[in-house]
Every structure is written in structure tokens, then in C-alpha cells.
Design a protein around this motif. Sequence first.
Motif, mmCIF file in Angstrom:
data_model
loop_
_atom_site.group_PDB
_atom_site.id
_atom_site.type_symbol
_atom_site.label_atom_id
_atom_site.label_comp_id
_atom_site.label_asym_id
_atom_site.label_seq_id
_atom_site.Cartn_x
_atom_site.Cartn_y
_atom_site.Cartn_z
ATOM 1 N N LEU A 169 20.066 45.532 11.710
ATOM 2 C CA LEU A 169 21.230 44.644 11.662
ATOM 3 C C LEU A 169 22.080 44.814 12.908
ATOM 4 O O LEU A 169 22.513 43.824 13.526
ATOM 5 N N ALA A 170 22.314 46.055 13.307
ATOM 6 C CA ALA A 170 23.175 46.307 14.469
ATOM 7 C C ALA A 170 22.592 45.727 15.742
ATOM 8 O O ALA A 170 23.275 45.006 16.485
ATOM 9 N N GLN A 171 21.323 46.008 16.021
ATOM 10 C CA GLN A 171 20.755 45.557 17.287
ATOM 11 C C GLN A 171 20.592 44.032 17.329
ATOM 12 O O GLN A 171 20.748 43.406 18.379
ATOM 13 N N SER A 172 20.317 43.424 16.176
ATOM 14 C CA SER A 172 20.141 41.969 16.146
ATOM 15 C C SER A 172 21.477 41.250 16.305
ATOM 16 O O SER A 172 21.596 40.296 17.085
ATOM 17 N N THR A 173 22.483 41.697 15.566
ATOM 18 C CA THR A 173 23.785 41.037 15.672
ATOM 19 C C THR A 173 24.446 41.330 17.009
ATOM 20 O O THR A 173 25.141 40.474 17.562
ATOM 21 N N ALA A 174 24.225 42.523 17.559
ATOM 22 C CA ALA A 174 24.773 42.836 18.880
ATOM 23 C C ALA A 174 24.149 41.963 19.958
ATOM 24 O O ALA A 174 24.767 41.700 20.994
ATOM 25 N N ALA A 175 22.915 41.498 19.700
ATOM 26 C CA ALA A 175 22.249 40.589 20.646
ATOM 27 C C ALA A 175 22.644 39.136 20.421
ATOM 28 O O ALA A 175 22.134 38.242 21.101
ATOM 29 N N PHE A 232 20.124 52.486 21.805
ATOM 30 C CA PHE A 232 21.202 51.603 21.372
ATOM 31 C C PHE A 232 22.477 52.428 21.269
ATOM 32 O O PHE A 232 22.488 53.503 20.663
ATOM 33 N N ASP A 233 23.543 51.908 21.826
ATOM 34 C CA ASP A 233 24.831 52.594 21.838
ATOM 35 C C ASP A 233 25.607 52.203 20.576
ATOM 36 O O ASP A 233 26.209 51.133 20.507
ATOM 37 N N VAL A 234 25.582 53.059 19.564
ATOM 38 C CA VAL A 234 26.162 52.692 18.268
ATOM 39 C C VAL A 234 27.672 52.477 18.347
ATOM 40 O O VAL A 234 28.240 51.674 17.609
ATOM 41 N N ARG A 235 28.349 53.179 19.251
ATOM 42 C CA ARG A 235 29.806 53.037 19.354
ATOM 43 C C ARG A 235 30.217 51.755 20.074
ATOM 44 O O ARG A 235 31.385 51.373 20.045
ATOM 45 N N SER A 236 29.245 51.093 20.683
ATOM 46 C CA SER A 236 29.562 49.857 21.397
ATOM 47 C C SER A 236 29.654 48.669 20.446
ATOM 48 O O SER A 236 30.121 47.593 20.836
ATOM 49 N N TRP A 237 29.204 48.848 19.209
ATOM 50 C CA TRP A 237 29.155 47.724 18.274
ATOM 51 C C TRP A 237 30.016 48.055 17.060
ATOM 52 O O TRP A 237 29.701 48.940 16.268
ATOM 53 N N ASP A 238 31.111 47.321 16.906
ATOM 54 C CA ASP A 238 32.070 47.607 15.840
ATOM 55 C C ASP A 238 31.458 47.460 14.445
ATOM 56 O O ASP A 238 31.928 48.081 13.495
#
Length: 478
Positions: free
Chosen positions: A255-261, A158-164
Motif C-alpha cells: 500500500l505504501a509504495q503504490s500510493t507513494a507512487a 523505501f523510505d517509510v518516514r517519507s510517506w505520511d
Amino acid sequence: MRFYDTRQAKVRDFTPLVPGRAGLYYCGATVQGMPHVGHVRSAIAFDILTRWLEYRGLAVTVVRNVTDIDDKILEKSAASFAEGFEPGEHDRGREEWFALAYRFEQEFLRAYDTLGVKRPAYEPRATGHIPEMHELIADLVERGHAYPALDDSGDVYFDVRSWDGYGSLTRQKVDDLQDAPDADPRGKRDPRDFALWKGSKPSDPAGASWPSPWGRGRPGWHLECSAMAGKYLGSAFDIHGGGLDLRFPHHENELAQSTAAGHDFANFWMHNGMVTYEGEKMSKSIGNTISPAEMLGLAPARVVRYFLGQAHYRSQLDYKPTSLEEAAAAVERIDTFVRNARALTGHDGAATGVPGAFGAAMDDDLNVPQALAVLHETVRSGNTALAASDAGRAAEALGEVLAMTAVLGLDTVGTAGPGGDPAAAAALESLVAAQLEARAAARASRDWAAADAIRDSLAAAGVVVEDSADGARWTLEP
């Protein structure tokens, strides 16, 4: 009802996303070893939450996952083949990783059941949800939030910088975070990126990997919960729970991967506090740990549950060598009142409704300490009614006490026999009742020697008899 939401860092009103229903997902065990006291404290905290939501009229769907594949499970299985088990342990011999995971999964279930934790609606295993995980990874790759490793490892990150929004749960900035401990950092764009899929290694045992569009491998820990929560509760659900230690990185990454999806995911994030030993963090290295099994060897299950559930769920719970004795005394006070109230009123009694002060405490971020204060005040009031032979008020207090203990998961009140076994308790009740009837007959015929002999015999067995205007009452010696 109002609960503390970790993400917003405040207590706020709880309104179910679907009227009349609530969805709760809380993190279960990674089944690599025996359950520890933190696991069961968390399960009891969310069991009390479930019971309270149900009491307030909601149909609650509870999902608690089982992580049955991870590095430590594989390492422990490999060690059993390389070194064998310790003398006297695991007489089944060397253990495949899936057998090891299943064995410890059963130990967790045994601990949960013993301590009165209700079974969830679903208890999905990670290994049973690989297709759902593949779908989530593919979606994240397509949206530009995940990428295959830059080497040929087969990992996907998962690219953490891709998700604000990354870091919003724990209010941290990406640049301040430590590196994620996944695989070879040469395969990552950023050392903080975390693994969604772990490529298979030559050392992995057969059956511990699955085919995927990115090569054979197995899921990353954080991915599992997002996939399983989404499958059983939908893209938006009411509450996600777990221990305070899971906030970062596990829940932050979920939270990050779910909301990014594109999923709303959890409306509330609730976290229970840790268990300490005389004010210090428990640590095997310094020998200040106590396990659920050790607690259950010292006290009946209801006493252990009372201790583990008595603090506010968000606070630290401190264990001391006297903790279970104090909990046992509190449980015995409740049980003694229930027995005596049933004897005076002539019936078993039934749970009615909880007092208003108890309900207000539970609505206020599940304030169990304040709720327990109401419970014990009701017991004191009921005992006053018993002393005055006021059967009406005693029956009223009995109904309230039974309602409160049901909410707290202590609803086997009056059945706390040896080891907390209801069958043993019923046998004890019957035997003591027969002895008291014989004693009453002896007293009626003025055979004082026989009556005293029966009382002394009961006392020797730890049964304390108290005579009153309404007949003899008994308690177990503390």
C-alpha cells in the motif's frame, strides 16, 4: 453487497469502480515448498468471493501472483547442491532454483484445481515482470520515497518516514514498528525501511539476478505485487486479498509504495483468517499440522473444500480429527437429496436462482455459515417434498440447491464418486441403476430370493437401498 474493508476497519458498501466489472488481486504462493492448508483456505475464500461477484452479474478479472524468486527458494536450491536430496526424494537429482520453483508451482496448481478453485484470468510470475518493477522503483526514487543503499550493496530501499500514510492499513505508528529484516542495516537511513531491490551477492546462483540502474540484483517481495497488480488491474482496482498474516508487513508495504507512487491501488482490502489445529496454531515443531494432501487422502476433494470453505472467511477455522467426517456427512445429505430429487422428477434438474435468504447472507460480508444454513434448510424442505411425492416442490428445491452449491464451488453435486472422480461416480450411478432395475424385475415376478440377494450384494458394497412408493432410492453408507 457489503464487505469488511481492513483499511477502514468496517463493513461498507461495495460499489465497483467500473460499472459491471470487478478487479480482484489476491496473493498467491511463494513456491519454495508444498502448499499448506492456509494457502488453500485463502484460495477457496477468494474463489467463493469471485463466484458470488459473478452471480451478482459482475465480470470479474482475477489476478493471483506467483513469487518464484526469493531467499528461501535460493537457499533450498543451494542446499540440494551441497547435500543432495533425502533418500528416495526428487529422483531427478539436484535442482536449480528455477526448476525447484516451477516444480512447487505445479503442486500449488494441482491443489487448487483438485479443490475446484477457478483458474485466475492472469497468474503472473515475479521473474516475468522485472521491467515493471524497475519503473516503479525509479518513480519512487524520483518522488523522494526511495533511495539506493548508503553502502555499495546495490540495494534500494523505501523510505517509510517519507510517506505520511505508512502504517495506515494496520493502524500503526512508524516509531512503534519493528525493524525490517532486509540486508545490512548500515545501508539504510532507518532500520524500518524495506527493500525494493536486493543487490546481487557473490553466493547467488547464475541467473538469479537481473541488471538494473542500481546494479545487478533481484526484486524485493513487496515490490512484486504492486508492480503486477498495477500492470494487470490498473492504478486503481476493487479488491486486494490475502491471508490475515500478510497484513503486515507485506500488504502495508504494498500500500505504501503504490500510493507513494501516485496510485490509488485497492479500494477494498479483504483478509481471510487462519487455520488452527484443535484451537492451537499449527506448528511442525509440535507435530499438530495437516496438509492439503493429507486431507485429500482422508476425504474426497469436495468434502475437503466444504470443510475449508464453511467458516466465515474472516474467522479462524479450527481443524479437529472429526472435522472431515462432519463435512462428509453434510455433503452426503446434499448429494442424497439431489439424487433422489432427480429420480422423482425424472430429469437432471438445472440450477435456478438462490433463495433470498442465501443471497442476503452472501451480500452481508460473504456470510457463508448463514448461507450454508439456508442450503441445508432447503435440502430438508426438499426431502419433505420427496416424502410427500411432491415432484413440483422437489424440483423447485433441487434448482435452488444446485444454484447454491455452484456459488460455493460444490457444483459437482451428484458426481462424488471414489476420490471425487466424476467418471467413477458416473460408472457407479450406472452400475447401481442396473442392479436396481434387475431387483425391480425380480420383485415384479415375485422372485423375492433374487431381489433380496441383489439388495444384500449392494449393501455389502456400501450401497444402502430404501424402498418407497416411487421406487427404490439409494445412498452410500456413511
